[in-house]
Enzyme design. Structure first.
Site, PDB file in Angstrom:
ATOM      1  N   SER A  46     -56.957 -14.750  35.070  1.00 29.82           N
ATOM      2  CA  SER A  46     -57.436 -13.532  35.719  1.00 29.82           C
ATOM      3  C   SER A  46     -58.947 -13.572  35.828  1.00 29.82           C
ATOM      4  O   SER A  46     -59.634 -14.112  34.944  1.00 29.82           O
ATOM      5  CB  SER A  46     -57.024 -12.296  34.919  1.00 29.82           C
ATOM      6  N   TYR A  56     -57.631  -8.008  26.819  1.00 32.59           N
ATOM      7  CA  TYR A  56     -56.970  -8.739  27.901  1.00 32.59           C
ATOM      8  C   TYR A  56     -57.881  -9.848  28.417  1.00 32.59           C
ATOM      9  O   TYR A  56     -57.437 -10.982  28.662  1.00 32.59           O
ATOM     10  CB  TYR A  56     -56.621  -7.768  29.018  1.00 32.59           C
TER      11      TYR A  56
END
Length: 260
Positions: A144, A155
């Site tokens: 990501s 994350y």
């Protein structure tokens, strides 16, 4: 699409019940791959059942990939079914909570890492001996561009780990004829998830924190928009294919110009 590009290839897609995992499974099936869909949700069997044509069908297995036993089970079942794995695509992951880091309790930090790092770590470990024995294989990890973003530090840390797995494992695996690559998606439009990643924002403050992510994601994209599932699947399919045979150790941002 390049129909036939994956003919004869056995491809395992994790996180295949929805989102990017489902989109890439559908695309590779259309490109004639022998697709094996893996997810911890029973929904994956419904998705696999929808993939059929020309006398072909997809197979599916349920497994909890946050644990090594689940990854071993999924790879083992695929090997028993097809006699090998040519491509592994790791898509499991996703932000559970959205908030400034100082507001994360320790248990939520650990949950984010388990969700978005360990499935890739375990699946790479499970498939590697088989690919080494074969003398070939391709692993595509989905990272990501949120490694540079706000309100989701745990994350980001997990996806930074995915990037590190990609670069380090590529060096180890290359002598065995194995490529390891990754995409780094940006914001991606998708249908409402049938299985939520976590609780929806409940308070006005939580909704504000989530909206800040949306605004930062669009602002960081040179194209000033979210991408589509099809745009993400196209990049993954390219990296997984023999057309990318001289690419390994790379992380390809698919984020409208946001490099992460």
């Amino acid at each position: 699409m390049s129909r036939g590009r994956f003919a004869g290839k056995v491809v395992v897609v994790t996180g295949a019940a929805q989102g990017i995992g489902r989109a890439v499974s559908e695309r590779l099936f259309e490109e004639c791959a022998e697709v094996v869909l893996v997810d911890r949700s029973e929904l994956v069997h419904e998705v696999a059942a929808e993939l059929c044509g020309d006398g072909r069908k997809a197979h599916s297995f349920t497994a909890d990939l946050e644990h090594f036993e689940g990854a071993q089970k999924a790879i083992g079942q695929t090997n028993d079914l097809h006699g090998g794995v040519d491509v592994l695509i790791n898509t499991v992951g996703g932000t559970i909570w959205a908030k400034p880091y100082q507001h994360y309790p320790p248990e939520q930090i650990e949950a984010e890492i388990r969700r978005s790092l360990f499935p890739t770590l375990w699946c790479c470990r499970a498939v590697l001996p088989l690919m080494i024995e074969q003398g070939r294989g391709t692993i595509v990890n989905v990272s990501s561009v949120a490694t540079r973003g706000i309100n989701r530090v745990p994350y980001a840390a997990a996806k930074g780990g995915v990037n590190a797995i990609t670069s380090a494992l590529a060096m180890e695996a290359a002598p065995h004829g194995i490529r390891v690559v990754a995409t780094a998606p940006g914001g991606t439009n998708a249908p409402e998830r049938r299985i939520p990643r976590g609780p929806a924002p409940e308070t006005e403050q939580e909704r504000t924190w989530y909206q800040e992510i949306v605004e930062q994601t669009v602002a960081s994209s040179l194209m000033k928009r979210y991408g589509t599932l099809q745009e993400q699947a196209a990049a993954i399919a390219f990296l997984a294919s023999d057309e990318a045979s001289y690419i390994t150790g790379s992380v390809l941002p698919v984020a409208g110009g946001d490099q992460g």
